[in-house]
Write an enzyme that holds these catalytic residues in place. Structure first.
Site, short mmCIF file in Angstrom:
data_model
loop_
_atom_site.label_atom_id
_atom_site.label_comp_id
_atom_site.label_asym_id
_atom_site.label_seq_id
_atom_site.Cartn_x
_atom_site.Cartn_y
_atom_site.Cartn_z
N ARG A 144 0.84 -1.20 0.00
CA ARG A 144 0.00 0.00 0.00
C ARG A 144 0.87 1.25 0.00
O ARG A 144 2.05 1.21 0.35
CB ARG A 144 -0.91 0.01 1.23
CG ARG A 144 -1.85 -1.18 1.35
CD ARG A 144 -2.64 -1.11 2.63
NE ARG A 144 -3.59 -2.21 2.77
CZ ARG A 144 -3.31 -3.36 3.40
NH1 ARG A 144 -2.11 -3.54 3.95
NH2 ARG A 144 -4.23 -4.31 3.49
N LYS A 168 -2.03 -2.45 7.85
CA LYS A 168 -3.20 -2.00 8.61
C LYS A 168 -3.27 -2.72 9.95
O LYS A 168 -2.93 -3.89 10.06
CB LYS A 168 -4.48 -2.27 7.81
CG LYS A 168 -4.67 -1.34 6.62
CD LYS A 168 -6.02 -1.57 5.96
CE LYS A 168 -6.28 -0.56 4.85
NZ LYS A 168 -7.59 -0.78 4.20
N HIS A 238 -2.43 2.78 -6.12
CA HIS A 238 -3.22 1.60 -5.76
C HIS A 238 -3.48 0.70 -6.98
O HIS A 238 -3.70 -0.50 -6.84
CB HIS A 238 -4.53 2.01 -5.12
CG HIS A 238 -4.99 1.05 -4.05
ND1 HIS A 238 -4.33 0.88 -2.84
CD2 HIS A 238 -6.03 0.18 -4.02
CE1 HIS A 238 -4.95 -0.03 -2.12
NE2 HIS A 238 -5.98 -0.48 -2.81
N ARG A 241 -0.96 -1.89 -7.11
CA ARG A 241 -1.26 -2.96 -6.13
C ARG A 241 -2.26 -3.94 -6.76
O ARG A 241 -2.09 -5.16 -6.66
CB ARG A 241 -1.81 -2.35 -4.86
CG ARG A 241 -2.24 -3.36 -3.78
CD ARG A 241 -2.61 -2.60 -2.50
NE ARG A 241 -3.37 -3.38 -1.55
CZ ARG A 241 -2.83 -4.18 -0.62
NH1 ARG A 241 -1.53 -4.34 -0.57
NH2 ARG A 241 -3.60 -4.83 0.23
N HIS A 264 -4.02 -8.91 3.43
CA HIS A 264 -5.46 -8.89 3.66
C HIS A 264 -5.81 -9.70 4.92
O HIS A 264 -5.18 -10.74 5.17
CB HIS A 264 -6.21 -9.50 2.48
CG HIS A 264 -6.31 -8.57 1.31
ND1 HIS A 264 -6.58 -9.00 0.02
CD2 HIS A 264 -6.20 -7.22 1.22
CE1 HIS A 264 -6.63 -7.97 -0.79
NE2 HIS A 264 -6.40 -6.88 -0.08
N TYR A 273 -10.14 -10.26 -6.98
CA TYR A 273 -9.24 -10.34 -8.14
C TYR A 273 -9.55 -11.53 -9.03
O TYR A 273 -9.14 -11.55 -10.19
CB TYR A 273 -7.78 -10.40 -7.67
CG TYR A 273 -7.36 -9.15 -6.94
CD1 TYR A 273 -7.17 -7.95 -7.64
CD2 TYR A 273 -7.20 -9.13 -5.56
CE1 TYR A 273 -6.82 -6.79 -6.97
CE2 TYR A 273 -6.85 -7.97 -4.89
CZ TYR A 273 -6.66 -6.81 -5.60
OH TYR A 273 -6.33 -5.66 -4.93
#
Length: 292
Positions: A144, A168, A238, A241, A264, A273
């Protein structure tokens, strides 16, 4: 409100990007309450007032995703107020979020972009090699934007060919580096040392004044170079990514491995995806099958 933001930062461990967004959202809501209802304390707003603000946003043709983010901010805020016993009932329980149309993640075409990275001559200067490294990092690791900006010198292990990133929720993960990326890092470090001396900066990637990179800077670099490959409006960091994940999947990578590389929390976030891959399969089928 300040207590709420401290709660999100130190207890919930929200990312700086999310905190900035929530600051903006809650600030806009507080301004609306003051201008429209002369209410200075958001705790006094009921569900009808909150709904009126949401309708105002919708009538301004704000995207459903943006509206839903603002609703998510208010949900967190009023849940916090309820926990602090500032309110007796949560007004957000009667608020419904607008439906969001599902969009497939945008990505750059694989062959043209790889050809561009291999053949484009970046200037043999600090600026040129830094720009190259930004693109190689984003596309070569799928990290990210905030993770890229946060990389320190000690996070990169060129011998083991890995980089450690803080994702995150303050979750650390290790991402492997390809040979091209390792070579790009070495070349960049030579220019950085030549320009600034013995790398005094904590961050790996810096500006011309040896200051840490910031989001708008990386956006400009990504837009500048992606625009040379595709005419699509989708040319943000992004997108690289998304491209990283889509190209891995198209080339047979395991979905769970992609999930771990992207950082994730659940497989559901990664499964989006697969839709791009299915669209590619449909295209091949329609071109090749006699009954298509």
């Amino acid at each position: 409100m300040e207590l709420f933001f401290k709660y999100l930062e130190y207890e919930k461990r929200y990312s700086p990007h999310t905190l900035t967004s929530y600051h903006t959202d809650l600030g806009q809501f507080a301004q609306y309450l003051q201008d429209t209802y002369q209410i200075t304390d958001p705790a006094e707003a009921d569900h009808t007032i909150i709904r009126s603000w949401i309708l105002t946003l919708v009538h301004k043709n704000l995207e459903a995703r943006s509206v839903n983010r603002k609703i998510a901010c208010l949900r967190s805020y009023y849940k916090f107020l309820l926990g602090q016993q500032r309110i007796s009932a949560n007004p957000m329980l009667r608020i419904k979020a607008p439906k969001v149309s599902k969009k497939l993640p945008a990505f750059v075409p694989e062959e043209p972009f790889n050809h561009f990275l291999d053949s484009f001559t970046f200037e043999d200067t600090f600026e040129g090699q830094r720009d190259r490294l930004i693109l190689e990092f984003l596309y070569g690791t799928g990290m990210r934007l905030a993770e890229l900006i946060g990389i320190g010198h000690e996070d990169v292990d060129l011998h083991a060919k890995t980089v450690r990133v803080l994702g995150k929720g303050n979750k650390v993960r290790i991402i492997p580096l390809n040979d091209t990326l390792v070579a790009a890092i070495r070349q960049y470090l030579e220019h950085k040392k030549s320009l600034f001396g013995n790398n005094n900066s904590e961050r790996l990637l810096v500006t011309n004044k040896e200051r840490p990179l910031y989001p708008k800077f990386v956006y400009r670099v990504a837009k500048k170079y992606i625009s040379l490959v595709t005419t699509s409006e989708h040319n943000s960091p992004h997108v690289l990514r998304h491209s990283f994940a889509t190209h891995l999947l198209n080339n047979g990578a395991d979905l769970n491995a992609i999930k771990d590389l992207l950082g994730h929390a659940s497989l559901a976030a990664t499964q989006v995806y697969t839709h791009n891959s299915i669209e590619k399969l449909k295209s091949i089928f329609e071109k090749a099958h006699p009954k298509a």
